[in-house]
Design an enzyme around this catalytic site. Structure first.
Site, PDB file in Angstrom:
ATOM      1  CB  CYS A 174      -0.975  -0.013   1.153  1.00 13.85           C
ATOM      2  SG  CYS A 174      -2.287   1.119   0.861  1.00 13.85           S
ATOM      3  CD1 TRP A 189      -3.568  -5.179   3.726  1.00 12.96           C
ATOM      4  CD2 TRP A 189      -4.537  -3.465   2.669  1.00 12.96           C
ATOM      5  NE1 TRP A 189      -4.619  -4.754   4.498  1.00 12.96           N
ATOM      6  CE2 TRP A 189      -5.229  -3.719   3.872  1.00 12.96           C
ATOM      7  CE3 TRP A 189      -4.981  -2.452   1.835  1.00 12.96           C
ATOM      8  CZ2 TRP A 189      -6.342  -2.976   4.247  1.00 12.96           C
ATOM      9  CZ3 TRP A 189      -6.074  -1.723   2.216  1.00 12.96           C
ATOM     10  CH2 TRP A 189      -6.754  -1.977   3.412  1.00 12.96           C
ATOM     11  CG  ASN A 194       2.185   0.659  -3.648  1.00 14.22           C
ATOM     12  OD1 ASN A 194       2.484  -0.132  -2.763  1.00 14.22           O
ATOM     13  ND2 ASN A 194       2.098   1.963  -3.457  1.00 14.22           N
ATOM     14  CD  GLU A 212     -23.119   4.420  -8.900  1.00 13.77           C
ATOM     15  OE1 GLU A 212     -24.216   4.274  -8.335  1.00 13.77           O
ATOM     16  OE2 GLU A 212     -22.222   5.153  -8.448  1.00 13.77           O
ATOM     17  CG  HIS A 258     -42.468  -2.401 -21.638  1.00 14.52           C
ATOM     18  ND1 HIS A 258     -43.453  -2.968 -22.393  1.00 14.52           N
ATOM     19  CD2 HIS A 258     -41.466  -3.318 -21.582  1.00 14.52           C
ATOM     20  CE1 HIS A 258     -43.086  -4.189 -22.776  1.00 14.52           C
ATOM     21  NE2 HIS A 258     -41.874  -4.416 -22.293  1.00 14.52           N
TER      22      HIS A 258
END
Ligand code: G6P
Length: 613
Positions: free
Chosen positions: A2, A74, A100, A486, A509
């Site tokens: 990270c 991580w 990373n 979204e 519709h």
């Protein structure tokens, strides 16, 4: 995984690196390490666990020097442990790396290097990079050129720092693909490197941001920026604001813009610690999902609000398709008052960025009362929705400041995919081959997101064309039906343009009556199993004089002919396609709102966390 911090200058590098890493702690990690050049050789301290553990290692066995790099990891490949913590060394021990990203082709590269006699000392993908650099150094090539040659082998998106005992006057950094964050901080006779600005803010406000495809050769007196082809290029020095919140925004105008661009990294972090690529398996320990529970579940109800609910709709398709468990999606404010049917074989899965949304928490309470199994997918660590669940998945995206959610939408899409694979695995409904394929596809996601971001200039042009519209309709189908919801939500939230998301098959519709030249139709039509059906929507909209903006897969010439504007996405495995199709729509909404001069991060009437009913 990270955080990265590097230092070169007259001061002792160790405390600078430790403090810098401390400032990045909020992003989460499971191991930490540093490497400092001391009397011509590299001293490494690293272990699993928190920075206190690293500080204790340094206190027990101090390390001093003027050049060094550090990392908080991580885990993506290999468990959190001392041997897998960064920095990593190659065969000769002369070079160290902190990284990373995900080396998508690391298995191939490891085989290739293994055939040359390289013995690997960790389970990480990162180690192949430093072993490659070592290989080139041993041929007598200098560090910068060796790094460049090594980078050419890598697939995926990366932020990298390298340090070599053979060339103690420099640190080499690179941003490959749209990996996010490599920033160089300029001081007086000293230079800093970090993945994120907060790590170096206490030392300097003068920073240089590396763009995708750039390398930095960092020395005490400053930085030289080069392309990955080796051409030296001019760079801009930014003056970062004193206000720590504004400083955090870095090179971006708004947090939303920053958070959209952080998605390569947040998606990498989402996978971190959860995937064993070699075994082709998913691990979600905090979910407390046993085989017994997996086999007993008869129904999953996903409950959430807003953007999180749209993620849940994608989750329905994924869990039903992969794990063959029926899924309902219920808006939390509806679920809580409907006396829903929940028993001990029902899982209610709440999704919430903040983990504090009142309606979502109330839906969770309702589940508790009815004796259902309660899970959550949450971004804010320690929030209520995390604490009260029987099991949870944390999004691992870092804080999201912009009210309109972006990275906290794509992260749960991947979480739900992983959850579906785990559930299917435990229920025994996936063949070994299928499971391995689904898991392998996860490694592609961050870089695919990066490819979407690379096309931002085109999205901006479409935004310019649409910035004055009054209404807009978004159509999607199947796994990308929620993408339409979204996309429309993003537009209405921040630009105040009336926008509706609709399942494409429903257009005939009703909404078809609205289509004319004044209402653009955004059609989400990647090459997924619903492609042909979507294509006919485009024809129908065009036949009525509509302006069609298509989200389509690169190379789709047919769509290019029919649509008025195209937002291209890279070919993506269809079950992960909602991650890529939404990114141009996030950028579109952002640019339209920015062009309209609106307060993108804090749109009127909206709150980041709605803690009232
Ligand atoms: C608010 C925000 C939305 C968000 C929703 C749910 O309405 O404006 O962006 O999607 O709350 O928030 P949560 O924190 O539960 O994900």
């Amino acid at each position: 995984m990270c955080g990265i911090v590097g230092y070169i200058g007259p001061r002792d590098a160790t405390p600078i690196i430790l403090n810098g890493l401390k400032r990045l702690e909020y992003r989460g990690y499971d191991s930490a390490g540093l490497a400092v050049l001391t009397n011509g050789h590299l001293e490494i301290r690293r272990d699993a666990g928190k920075l206190d553990r690293l500080a204790a290692l340094v206190a027990e066995d101090p390390v001093e020097g003027h050049v060094g790099i550090g990392h908080t990891r991580w885990a993506t490949h290999g468990e959190p442990s001392a041997r897998n913590a960064h920095p990593h060394q190659g065969a000769t021990g002369a070079v160290v790396i902190a990284h990373n990203g995900i080396v998508e082709n690391y298995l191939e590269l490891r085989d290739e290097l293994g055939a040359e006699g390289v013995e690997f000392k960790s389970d990480t993908d990162t180690e192949v990079i430093v072993q490659l650099v070592d290989r080139y150094l041993s041929l007598g090539i200098g560090l910068v050129e060796a790094a460049r040659k090594s980078f050419r082998h890598l697939k995926g998106a990366h932020g990298i720092v390298l340090l070599s005992a053979t060339e103690p006057d420099k640190i080499v950094a690179a941003r490959i693909g749209n990996a996010g964050g490599v920033v160089v901080g300029l001081g007086e006779g000293e230079t800093f490197i970090a993945s994120d600005i907060p790590a170096i803010l206490e030392h300097t406000r003068q920073v240089v941001f590396l763009e995708s495809g750039q390398m930095a050769v960092v020395g005490r007196q400053g930085v030289e920026v080069q392309t990955l082809e080796g051409k030296t290029i001019p760079f801009e020095v930014h003056n970062v604001a004193w206000d720590p919140v504004a400083a955090e925004k870095g090179e971006y105008r708004h947090f939303m813009d920053k958070e959209i661009h952080e998605q390569v990294r947040s998606l990498t972090d989402t996978i971190a610690g959860r995937v064993d690529f070699e075994a082709g398996r998913v691990r979600l320990p905090q979910l407390n999902l046993t085989r017994d529970l997996a086999c007993r579940i008869q129904k999953v109800i996903i409950t959430a609000c807003g953007t999180a609910a749209h993620a849940g709709m994608v989750g329905k398709v994924l869990i039903e398709r992969i794990a063959r468990v029926p899924v309902e999606v219920d808006i939390a404010s509806e679920f809580r008052y409907r006396d829903p049917i929940v028993d001990e074989n029902t899982v209610v899965l709440a999704i919430s960025q903040s983990g504090e949304t009142a309606d979502t928490l109330a839906a969770m309470e309702e589940t508790r009362l009815k004796g259902g199994v309660l899970w959550s997918i949450v971004n804010a660590i320690g929030s209520q929705a995390m604490r009260i669940a029987d099991g949870y998945i944390s999004m691992q995206t870092g804080p999201e400041i912009g009210v309109a959610s972006t990275k906290a939408y794509t992260a749960p899409l991947v979480d739900l995919y992983m959850l579906a694979v785990l559930l299917a695995d435990l229920r025994g409904v996936l063949s070994d081959k299928e499971r391995r394929r689904l898991v392998a596809d996860l490694a592609l996601v961050p870089d695919l997101a990066g490819h979407c971001l690379d096309r931002e200039a085109e999205v901006e042009r479409v935004a310019f064309a649409l910035k004055d519209v009054k209404h807009c309709i978004y159509l999607g189908r199947g796994i990308n039906m929620p993408t339409a919801y979204e996309g429309a939500l993003k537009l209405k939230e921040i630009s105040y343009i009336h926008a509706e998301g609709y399942p494409a098959g429903e257009m005939k519709h009703g909404p078809i009556a609205l289509i004319d030249r004044d209402m653009p139709v955004v059609v989400i039509a990647p090459r997924d199993p619903w492609y042909e059906k979507m294509f006919s929507q485009i024809e129908q909209a065009k036949a009525r004089g509509g302006i069609v903006v298509a989200v389509a897969t690169e190379g789709d010439e047919t769509i290019a002919k029919f649509a008025d504007q195209v937002l291209w996405v890279p070919p993506t495995p269809w079950m992960l396609s909602p991650v890529t199709t939404v990114i141009p729509l996030q950028m579109l909404a952002y640019h339209i709102a920015a062009l309209r001069g609106l307060d993108v991060d804090q749109p009127r009437n909206l709150a980041k966390s709605v803690t009232v009913e």
